[in-house]
Each structure stands twice: as structure tokens, then as C-alpha cells.
Design an enzyme around this catalytic site. Structure first.
Site, short mmCIF file in Angstrom:
data_model
loop_
_atom_site.label_atom_id
_atom_site.label_comp_id
_atom_site.label_asym_id
_atom_site.label_seq_id
_atom_site.Cartn_x
_atom_site.Cartn_y
_atom_site.Cartn_z
N ASP A 75 21.28 15.91 81.16
CA ASP A 75 21.64 16.30 82.72
C ASP A 75 21.14 15.32 83.58
OD1 ASP A 75 18.94 16.95 82.24
OD2 ASP A 75 19.22 19.06 82.89
N SER A 76 20.37 14.42 83.13
CA SER A 76 20.08 13.28 84.19
C SER A 76 21.18 12.59 84.76
CB SER A 76 19.11 12.16 83.46
OG SER A 76 19.64 11.82 82.15
N ASP B 194 23.00 18.21 76.82
CA ASP B 194 21.98 18.98 77.29
C ASP B 194 22.90 20.53 78.01
OD1 ASP B 194 19.61 18.23 77.55
OD2 ASP B 194 19.76 16.97 79.06
N GLU C 49 8.44 14.85 76.34
CA GLU C 49 8.41 14.31 77.50
C GLU C 49 7.25 14.35 78.47
OE1 GLU C 49 11.26 13.58 81.66
OE2 GLU C 49 11.79 14.95 80.13
#
Length: 289
Positions: free
Chosen positions: A67-68, A106, A205
Site C-alpha cells: 500500500d506504499s 497489502d 519493520e
């Protein structure tokens, strides 16, 4: 190479054609971790388009339609505004452009948090419309029941703990997580809960390194680090970051290229030739027979 290219003479585009190689599977990725370790670290990069997938596919075990893309493709301020439509469309393109890597997509913010049933409906739609093999969702112990619900119904789930970008408004920014003992314990517990719930892998992350190492040692599924530790079972980066498409990147990114400078230089040369009327030349124009 996992993909060969065939020139479509009607469009002058190179289209991927399958090579004699089977696509990796989710169980194969999960099985890479034996006795608490992997023999060869797992390679994952983000991909958002068919052409990008073609270029990355031969070198990656996993392609993440992250979704980046909200920031990278659409110029949005965060991942929060990303929609299911966006994710389904880009995931379908990546699946079409790849033949080797497992494609993971995502789940966007707001598409799975309300209930396991909502998550199933959203995940089923993404997999049906894209052909991707698995979904990824953010959150730890709070999402464990959802992970179990999906896994038991045939939807492979990759977890995501530590810095979770969809929760940026709660976290207050993108700083490293786990600096306090309480937060470190929570992140480690989140990873164990996802592992117990059936996640086939977990992205770790933006955490201080000892947490990433502890999680990797404690969970049975592979860990994929980003801003974590080389001792994770694999690594992932946003492809545009590592290729140097942006001027500023997070500390944990190693820039393997300077693609932005290359593109800018090539476009400047094109603009110069257009203004000088030296392009197009005889090689690029059609003359009477």
C-alpha cells in the site's frame, strides 16, 4: 530468468511469456524456515506495475504489492487513503508481469480491521480480482483472530509488526519502535500471536535490532526485515527507494542506484533535441517509398 519477452508488433511492447519455471508457493516460502533458521535468506521487493514485476521477478522470492503505492504512485501523504480498487488493480498487473515470485498484496486501511468477516470479504475480493497468492495485514495480537479466521478459510496471511504505517496517526510518526521495554515486549508478543494464528511469514519493520533478532528466534515462520536486522529470515525494501527514485529515503534503505538522476538527464537531452529540431531524425521518421 523466470520470464522471457515476446515483442507485440501491433503495440511495440514486450509482453512476458512463461519460461519453464514453476511459480513459488506460499507453503514453499513457509518451509524455507527449518529448525528455527533459513538456509538462504528470502528476497522480497515491492512491485506496482507489470513492467516492474517483469524486471524484478527473476531475482525475488516474493513480490509485495504494497500500500506504499499510495505515496510512490499516487503522491498521497500516507497509506491511509489507499483503496481496495487501487490494490486490486495494481496486484493484477504485477501477477500478469511475473511467473516466478509469490505475489502478496497489502490489505488497505479500513478493509479488514472491523471483523474477521470483513477481512475475509476484502481478502477474497483481492485474490479473486488479482490472482495474487496471499495478503498482508498490519497489527499484532489484536489481529490474531482475523489471521486464524482467514488462514482456516484458505487465505494465506503475511503479518506485519513493529512500525505499522497504517497506524501512523496513532504512532505519531515513522520513528523506530521498541525503544522501551514495554513496547519491545508488546512487539515480540504481537509476532508470537501472529505466528500461533497461522501467519506464513511476518514483516518486522522499523524496530531496534535486538527485537528483530528475538522475534526471528522465537517464531516458527520466516521473518522479513525492513529497518530491522540482517539476522531476519529475509529482507524487503520499497523498490523505488533502493533504486534512488527519491531524494530522501529512510535511514534503513541502501540506495543501489540513482535512477532519478538517470531519468532526469535522459529527459533533459530529449527536451534539448526536440527544441533543436534534431529529434525526430531520419531513423525515427517514415519516408515515401
Amino acid at each position: 530468468m523466470s520470464t522471457t519477452f515476446q515483442l507485440d508488433t501491433s503495440t511495440s511492447r514486450a509482453n512476458p511469456t512463461p519460461s519453464p519455471m514453476k511459480r513459488l508457493t506460499v507453503p514453499a516460502i513457509r518451509a524455507r524456515k527449518k529448525g528455527g533458521a533459513v538456509d538462504t535468506p528470502i528476497v522480497m521487493l515491492t512491485a506496482y506495475t507489470a513492467r516492474q514485476a517483469q524486471l524484478l521477478d527473476a531475482h525475488c522470492d516474493l513480490l509485495l504489492v504494497g500500500d506504499s503505492l499510495g505515496q510512490v504512485i499516487y503522491g498521497l501523504p500516507s497509506t491511509v487513503p489507499v483503496t481496495l480498487d487501487m490494490m486490486a488493480n495494481h496486484a493484477a498487473a504485477v501477477v500478469r508481469g511475473s511467473y516466478h515470485a509469490v505475489v502478496v498484496v497489502d490489505m488497505p486501511f479500513g478493509s479488514y480491521e472491523a471483523s474477521p468477516h470483513q477481512a475475509f470479504a476484502s481478502a477474497a475480493r483481492l485474490l479473486k480480482e488479482s490472482g495474487a497468492a496471499a495478503i498482508k495485514l498490519e497489527g499484532g495480537a489484536a489481529m490474531a483472530d482475523t489471521v486464524a479466521f482467514l488462514s482456516q478459510r484458505g487465505i494465506p496471511v503475511m503479518g506485519h509488526v513493529g512500525l505499522t504505517p497504517q497506524a501512523v496517526n496513532v504512532l505519531g510518526g515513522y520513528g523506530a519502535r521498541g525503544r522501551s521495554t514495554a513496547e519491545a515486549d508488546k512487539i515480540t508478543g504481537d509476532a508470537r500471536a501472529l505466528d500461533d494464528a497461522g501467519a506464513f511469514a511476518i514483516v518486522v519493520e522499523g524496530v531496534v535490532e535486538p527485537i528483530a533478532i528475538a522475534i526471528t528466534e522465537q517464531v516458527s515462520c520466516p521473518t522479513i526485515g525492513i529497518g530491522a536486522s540482517a539476522r531476519c529470515d529475509g529482507q524487503v525494501l520499497v523498490t523505488e527507494d533502493m533504486l534512488g527514485m527519491f531524494e530522501r529515503v529512510p535511514r534503513f534503505v541502501k540506495r543501489y542506484g540513482d535512477l532519478a538522476a538517470t531519468i532526469e538527464a535522459d529527459v533533459a537531452r530529449y527536451a534539448e533535441e526536440v527544441r533543436a529540431r534534431s529529434f525526430p531524425g531520419p531513423e525515427q521518421t517514415y519516408q515515401p517509398k
